[in-house]
Design a protein around this motif. Structure first.
Motif, mmCIF file in Angstrom:
data_model
loop_
_atom_site.group_PDB
_atom_site.id
_atom_site.type_symbol
_atom_site.label_atom_id
_atom_site.label_comp_id
_atom_site.label_asym_id
_atom_site.label_seq_id
_atom_site.Cartn_x
_atom_site.Cartn_y
_atom_site.Cartn_z
ATOM 1 N N ASP A 58 52.527 24.100 75.990
ATOM 2 C CA ASP A 58 53.211 24.199 77.336
ATOM 3 C C ASP A 58 52.434 23.255 78.466
ATOM 4 O O ASP A 58 51.304 22.457 78.152
ATOM 5 C CB ASP A 58 52.028 25.583 77.845
ATOM 6 N N PRO A 59 53.765 22.563 79.623
ATOM 7 C CA PRO A 59 53.269 21.970 80.615
ATOM 8 C C PRO A 59 52.238 22.068 80.892
ATOM 9 O O PRO A 59 51.617 21.354 81.651
ATOM 10 C CB PRO A 59 54.554 22.461 80.734
ATOM 11 N N ASN A 64 49.816 23.927 72.591
ATOM 12 C CA ASN A 64 50.863 23.972 71.883
ATOM 13 C C ASN A 64 51.084 25.974 71.192
ATOM 14 O O ASN A 64 51.019 26.808 70.134
ATOM 15 C CB ASN A 64 51.033 23.263 70.282
ATOM 16 N N VAL A 65 51.803 26.501 72.650
ATOM 17 C CA VAL A 65 51.988 28.709 72.332
ATOM 18 C C VAL A 65 53.464 28.246 72.615
ATOM 19 O O VAL A 65 53.519 30.414 73.108
ATOM 20 C CB VAL A 65 50.601 28.492 73.283
ATOM 21 N N MET A 66 53.617 27.673 73.275
ATOM 22 C CA MET A 66 55.494 28.215 73.805
ATOM 23 C C MET A 66 55.604 28.825 72.851
ATOM 24 O O MET A 66 56.373 30.285 73.280
ATOM 25 C CB MET A 66 56.462 27.050 74.092
ATOM 26 N N ALA A 81 58.714 32.860 79.287
ATOM 27 C CA ALA A 81 57.123 32.624 80.560
ATOM 28 C C ALA A 81 56.377 32.093 78.874
ATOM 29 O O ALA A 81 55.568 33.008 78.090
ATOM 30 C CB ALA A 81 56.760 34.231 80.389
ATOM 31 N N SER A 82 55.289 31.207 79.552
ATOM 32 C CA SER A 82 54.237 30.817 78.847
ATOM 33 C C SER A 82 53.151 32.145 78.714
ATOM 34 O O SER A 82 52.872 32.623 79.381
ATOM 35 C CB SER A 82 54.011 30.344 79.918
ATOM 36 N N PRO A 83 52.900 32.350 78.011
ATOM 37 C CA PRO A 83 51.756 33.166 76.693
ATOM 38 C C PRO A 83 50.467 33.000 77.925
ATOM 39 O O PRO A 83 49.709 33.882 77.988
ATOM 40 C CB PRO A 83 51.888 32.866 75.298
ATOM 41 N N LEU A 84 49.906 31.514 78.656
ATOM 42 C CA LEU A 84 48.900 31.447 79.508
ATOM 43 C C LEU A 84 48.597 32.039 80.570
ATOM 44 O O LEU A 84 48.171 33.041 80.960
ATOM 45 C CB LEU A 84 48.254 30.179 78.867
#
Length: 120
Positions: A58-59, A64-66, A81-84
């Motif tokens: 994730d930028p 490391n979750v994308m 959409a990023s999960p974070l």
């Protein structure tokens, strides 16, 4: 400036295709993480039948979750959409649609004999 151009040519010349998995192992609209030539990559099979590959990192947070992101679309553009923090990225270009200062690296994909290949 010549060094930058030469480096770009070197990177282009060393990019290679890597077989990752059979296409039928990717669920529609669901991400899968893969380690490709030592790099973490997130793969997504979208409704139009294409497979997109982006960096797993994730930028915004560097986590490391994308692959656990939310697959969607903005008009005709497939997105993740990023999960974070829910930043939304174009799956084809890596452009962040919610924060222009961010970019998600993308990788070319192709199907060969029923297998997904990623170019790094």
């Amino acid at each position: 400036m010549t060094i930058i151009l030469d480096r770009a040519k070197d990177l282009e010349a060393t990019a290679t295709w890597h077989r990752v998995c059979p296409l039928d192992e990717l669920e529609l609209a669901w991400g899968e993480a893969a380690l490709v030539a030592g790099r973490q990559v997130a793969l997504f099979r979208t409704a139009d039948g294409t497979v997109s590959a982006v960096a797993q990192q994730d930028p915004a947070t560097l986590a490391n979750v994308m692959a656990r992101g939310i697959v969607g679309s903005r008009g005709s553009r497939p997105t993740i959409a990023s999960p974070l923090h829910k930043e939304v990225y174009d799956l084809h270009t890596g452009e962040c649609l919610t924060r222009p200062d961010l970019t998600l690296p993308t990788f070319a994909t192709r199907l060969v004999d029923g297998y997904v290949e990623v170019e790094l």
